[in-house]
Design a protein around this motif. Sequence first.
Motif, PDB file in Angstrom:
ATOM      1  N   GLY A   1     128.645  13.206 -16.863  1.00 50.80           N
ATOM      2  CA  GLY A   1     129.146  14.248 -17.760  1.00 50.80           C
ATOM      3  C   GLY A   1     129.883  15.333 -16.993  1.00 50.80           C
ATOM      4  O   GLY A   1     129.723  15.475 -15.779  1.00 50.80           O
ATOM      5  N   PRO A   2     130.693  16.131 -17.678  1.00 53.72           N
ATOM      6  CA  PRO A   2     131.480  17.171 -17.015  1.00 53.72           C
ATOM      7  C   PRO A   2     130.628  18.252 -16.346  1.00 53.72           C
ATOM      8  O   PRO A   2     131.103  18.933 -15.439  1.00 53.72           O
ATOM      9  CB  PRO A   2     132.330  17.761 -18.129  1.00 53.72           C
ATOM     10  CG  PRO A   2     131.787  17.245 -19.400  1.00 53.72           C
ATOM     11  CD  PRO A   2     130.979  16.037 -19.104  1.00 53.72           C
ATOM     12  N   ASP A   3     129.372  18.392 -16.749  1.00 56.33           N
ATOM     13  CA  ASP A   3     128.503  19.414 -16.162  1.00 56.33           C
ATOM     14  C   ASP A   3     127.862  18.981 -14.853  1.00 56.33           C
ATOM     15  O   ASP A   3     127.200  19.773 -14.196  1.00 56.33           O
ATOM     16  CB  ASP A   3     127.386  19.786 -17.150  1.00 56.33           C
ATOM     17  CG  ASP A   3     127.946  20.415 -18.396  1.00 56.33           C
ATOM     18  OD1 ASP A   3     128.464  21.536 -18.297  1.00 56.33           O
ATOM     19  OD2 ASP A   3     127.893  19.767 -19.464  1.00 56.33           O
ATOM     20  N   GLU A   4     128.020  17.731 -14.471  1.00 59.83           N
ATOM     21  CA  GLU A   4     127.351  17.248 -13.268  1.00 59.83           C
ATOM     22  C   GLU A   4     128.296  16.566 -12.279  1.00 59.83           C
ATOM     23  O   GLU A   4     127.855  15.832 -11.410  1.00 59.83           O
ATOM     24  CB  GLU A   4     126.186  16.324 -13.642  1.00 59.83           C
ATOM     25  CG  GLU A   4     126.571  15.205 -14.572  1.00 59.83           C
ATOM     26  CD  GLU A   4     125.395  14.383 -15.052  1.00 59.83           C
ATOM     27  OE1 GLU A   4     124.392  14.257 -14.336  1.00 59.83           O
ATOM     28  OE2 GLU A   4     125.500  13.836 -16.161  1.00 59.83           O
ATOM     29  N   THR A   5     129.595  16.816 -12.405  1.00 58.75           N
ATOM     30  CA  THR A   5     130.549  16.194 -11.478  1.00 58.75           C
ATOM     31  C   THR A   5     130.312  16.697 -10.061  1.00 58.75           C
ATOM     32  O   THR A   5     129.927  17.843  -9.848  1.00 58.75           O
ATOM     33  CB  THR A   5     132.004  16.482 -11.879  1.00 58.75           C
ATOM     34  OG1 THR A   5     132.200  17.876 -11.908  1.00 58.75           O
ATOM     35  CG2 THR A   5     132.335  15.883 -13.221  1.00 58.75           C
ATOM     36  N   ASP A   6     130.531  15.832  -9.102  1.00 59.19           N
ATOM     37  CA  ASP A   6     130.348  16.151  -7.687  1.00 59.19           C
ATOM     38  C   ASP A   6     131.282  15.240  -6.887  1.00 59.19           C
ATOM     39  O   ASP A   6     130.948  14.089  -6.614  1.00 59.19           O
ATOM     40  CB  ASP A   6     128.888  15.934  -7.301  1.00 59.19           C
ATOM     41  CG  ASP A   6     128.586  16.310  -5.868  1.00 59.19           C
ATOM     42  OD1 ASP A   6     129.482  16.832  -5.176  1.00 59.19           O
ATOM     43  OD2 ASP A   6     127.438  16.082  -5.435  1.00 59.19           O
ATOM     44  N   ALA A   7     132.457  15.757  -6.569  1.00 60.50           N
ATOM     45  CA  ALA A   7     133.479  14.935  -5.905  1.00 60.50           C
ATOM     46  C   ALA A   7     132.999  14.337  -4.577  1.00 60.50           C
ATOM     47  O   ALA A   7     133.205  13.141  -4.346  1.00 60.50           O
ATOM     48  CB  ALA A   7     134.754  15.742  -5.705  1.00 60.50           C
ATOM     49  N   PRO A   8     132.362  15.105  -3.682  1.00 58.30           N
ATOM     50  CA  PRO A   8     131.923  14.494  -2.421  1.00 58.30           C
ATOM     51  C   PRO A   8     130.933  13.337  -2.613  1.00 58.30           C
ATOM     52  O   PRO A   8     130.912  12.396  -1.837  1.00 58.30           O
ATOM     53  CB  PRO A   8     131.264  15.653  -1.660  1.00 58.30           C
ATOM     54  CG  PRO A   8     131.869  16.880  -2.238  1.00 58.30           C
ATOM     55  CD  PRO A   8     132.142  16.556  -3.673  1.00 58.30           C
ATOM     56  N   ALA A   9     130.129  13.406  -3.669  1.00 60.97           N
ATOM     57  CA  ALA A   9     129.164  12.339  -3.936  1.00 60.97           C
ATOM     58  C   ALA A   9     129.802  11.182  -4.705  1.00 60.97           C
ATOM     59  O   ALA A   9     129.164  10.154  -4.908  1.00 60.97           O
ATOM     60  CB  ALA A   9     127.977  12.888  -4.722  1.00 60.97           C
ATOM     61  N   GLY A  10     131.044  11.348  -5.177  1.00 57.33           N
ATOM     62  CA  GLY A  10     131.712  10.300  -5.932  1.00 57.33           C
ATOM     63  C   GLY A  10     131.355  10.302  -7.405  1.00 57.33           C
ATOM     64  O   GLY A  10     131.537   9.299  -8.091  1.00 57.33           O
TER      65      GLY A  10
END
Length: 168
Positions: A117-126
């Motif tokens: 979901g948009p509230d839990e995005t994390d780019a470094p974690a993919g």
Amino acid sequence: MSRWRPPAEKSTALITAQGHARLKAELDELWRQRRPEVVKALAAAAAEGDRSENAEYTYRKKQLGEIDRRVRYLSKRLEALRVVDTTPSDPEAVFFGATVELENTDSGQTVIYRIVGPDETDAPAGWISIDSPLARALLKKRIDDEFAVELPGGLTRFAILDVSYDSN
């Protein structure tokens, strides 16, 4: 210059069970720990006298406003979110919560993304938002499907190598 901003795009109100627990923990920590500490420090700064030249007082008021704003946002957002903790009926297709291994067909580079979901995005974690262009292009695709998506770097072609729904 006005402060008006166009309304933000509606984001999808889906979240994983782990993401929901993290947001609830953040709200609890802000409300039960950080806010009382800041209120106590604000009261101590206010007791020092002249508030117009008191940098500590100004800083603490601003900090309290930021905490209250985040608490209000989290309280409303948690009510609106729908927790998705089940695997879809077709586990070979890409849906919300999927971990997908992709190969860039032009460069041969492989990447792994999890659709959240948009509230839990994390780019470094993919972890990418279900609202992102890549996730939208991935939805309902299967292993060995090839697709193209317009990314900030231009049109990119991918092939799906693997789809799984294990919890990360």
